[in-house]
Scaffold this active site. Structure first.
Site, PDB file in Angstrom:
ATOM      1  CG  ASP A 126      -2.042   0.982   1.164  1.00 39.01           C
ATOM      2  OD1 ASP A 126      -1.926   1.955   0.390  1.00 39.01           O
ATOM      3  OD2 ASP A 126      -3.040   0.785   1.877  1.00 39.01           O
ATOM      4  NE  ARG A 128      -4.612   3.074  -0.210  1.00 39.72           N
ATOM      5  CZ  ARG A 128      -5.719   2.473   0.189  1.00 39.72           C
ATOM      6  NH1 ARG A 128      -6.894   2.969  -0.134  1.00 39.72           N
ATOM      7  NH2 ARG A 128      -5.657   1.370   0.911  1.00 39.72           N
TER       8      ARG A 128
HETATM    9  N1  LIG Z   1      -2.538  -2.626  -6.203  1.00 36.97           N
HETATM   10  C1  LIG Z   1      -3.808  -3.005  -6.128  1.00 36.97           C
HETATM   11  N2  LIG Z   1      -4.728  -2.078  -5.871  1.00 36.97           N
HETATM   12  C2  LIG Z   1      -6.001  -2.485  -5.773  1.00 36.97           C
HETATM   13  C3  LIG Z   1      -6.391  -3.822  -5.967  1.00 36.97           C
HETATM   14  N3  LIG Z   1      -7.733  -3.904  -5.811  1.00 36.97           N
HETATM   15  C4  LIG Z   1      -8.147  -2.638  -5.535  1.00 36.97           C
HETATM   16  N4  LIG Z   1      -7.116  -1.786  -5.516  1.00 36.97           N
HETATM   17  C5  LIG Z   1      -7.072  -0.359  -5.210  1.00 36.97           C
HETATM   18  O1  LIG Z   1      -7.225  -0.256  -3.820  1.00 36.97           O
HETATM   19  C6  LIG Z   1      -7.789   1.006  -3.484  1.00 36.97           C
HETATM   20  C7  LIG Z   1      -8.923   0.745  -2.510  1.00 36.97           C
HETATM   21  O2  LIG Z   1      -8.338   0.172  -1.397  1.00 36.97           O
HETATM   22  P1  LIG Z   1      -8.998  -0.981  -0.562  1.00 36.97           P
HETATM   23  O3  LIG Z   1      -7.868  -1.742   0.068  1.00 36.97           O
HETATM   24  O4  LIG Z   1      -9.985  -1.750  -1.422  1.00 36.97           O
HETATM   25  O5  LIG Z   1      -9.840  -0.266   0.520  1.00 36.97           O
HETATM   26  P2  LIG Z   1      -9.388   0.882   1.473  1.00 36.97           P
HETATM   27  O6  LIG Z   1      -9.645   2.175   0.767  1.00 36.97           O
HETATM   28  O7  LIG Z   1      -8.001   0.665   1.975  1.00 36.97           O
HETATM   29  O8  LIG Z   1     -10.320   0.625   2.700  1.00 36.97           O
HETATM   30  P3  LIG Z   1     -11.857   0.950   2.844  1.00 36.97           P
HETATM   31  O9  LIG Z   1     -11.911   2.362   3.355  1.00 36.97           O
HETATM   32  O10 LIG Z   1     -12.377  -0.027   3.826  1.00 36.97           O
HETATM   33  O11 LIG Z   1     -12.469   0.814   1.479  1.00 36.97           O
HETATM   34  C8  LIG Z   1      -8.204   1.638  -4.791  1.00 36.97           C
HETATM   35  O12 LIG Z   1      -7.212   2.609  -5.128  1.00 36.97           O
HETATM   36  C9  LIG Z   1      -8.162   0.476  -5.775  1.00 36.97           C
HETATM   37  O13 LIG Z   1      -7.826   0.905  -7.086  1.00 36.97           O
HETATM   38  C10 LIG Z   1      -5.385  -4.780  -6.238  1.00 36.97           C
HETATM   39  O14 LIG Z   1      -5.624  -5.976  -6.374  1.00 36.97           O
HETATM   40  N5  LIG Z   1      -4.099  -4.325  -6.323  1.00 36.97           N
END
Ligand SMILES: Nc1nc2c(ncn2[C@@H]2O[C@H](COP(=O)(O)OP(=O)(O)OP(=O)(O)O)[C@@H](O)[C@H]2O)c(=O)[nH]1
Ligand SMILES: [Zn+2]
Length: 203
Positions: A126, A128
């Protein structure tokens, strides 16, 4: 990343008429938006979602993840409450970008999980950064949040920026056979709060 405010306009949606506020990262040119509804002046904690861009889930109806379902549920919840904010952050693929997410999905098609796929591509699970949220909330004068998320790291990240998250609101929607394994991996490897029970009516 610091952002500067650019402009605000109305955004009518099926859920309500939001105000859409545009922000820009001067260093990268990256654009982020916040949708708000209702009174921004009050000191009452505000229902909020920080939503990371997921083109496939948010716009293309992908069932590989839960993003599109969460986006709709968040907007519906804000509309029902009559007050709230959704920050739509342009950090596609947990920060690796769309094309790298396609590469990661291909590795997942071949058996890797979402974390292993990122690692095989040379990325952390992650990438971010939520620092733009501090500027966006500061600009809008919003002081405390009831944050809709299942991600404990997101709560910690916002709190460590000095954002007052007074409550965490679960947002369990969209589990389906195509994202079952993905959601289970988020729970086991990324620590997400995801019970197997899904809210039947997110709205
Ligand atoms: N690298 C990667 N990114 C993903 C994948 N699936 C979804 N994403 C990205 O993950 C992000 C969303 O993160 P999530 O982990 O689904 O959820 P979160 O935002 O951390 O947590 P919530 O607030 O509960 O939704 C978005 O930017 C998506 O594009 C994946 O398999 N690989
Ligand atoms: Zn997604």
């Amino acid at each position: 990343m610091a952002v500067r405010y650019v402009q605000t306009c109305r955004l009518p949606t099926p859920f309500g008429v939001f105000d859409m506020h545009g922000f820009e990262e001067p260093d990268t040119g990256k654009e982020h938006i916040a949708l708000t509804l209702g009174d921004l002046e009050s000191d009452e904690p505000m229902l909020a979602r920080t939503h990371s861009e997921c083109l496939t889930g948010d716009a293309l109806y992908s069932m590989r993840c839960d993003c599109g379902y969460q986006l709709e549920a968040a907007l519906r919840s804000i509309a029902r409450e009559g007050r709230g904010i959704l920050m739509y952050l342009r950090q596609e693929g947990r920060g690796i970008g769309l094309l790298n997410k396609i590469r990661a999905y291909k590795l997942q098609d071949e058996g890797a999980d979402t974390v292993e796929a990122n690692e095989r591509l040379g990325f952390a699970a992650d990438l971010r950064d939520y620092s733009m949220c501090k500027d966006m909330l500061g600009h809008l004068g919003i002081r405390s949040l009831k944050l809709m998320t299942n991600n404990p790291r997101k709560v910690d990240a916002l709190r460590s920026l000095g954002i007052d998250v007074v409550e965490r609101v679960a947002i369990h929607v969209g589990r389906n056979p195509h994202n079952e394994h993905y959601l289970n991996t988020k729970q086991s490897k990324l620590g997400h709060w995801l019970e197997t029970h899904q809210d039947d009516d997110p709205a």
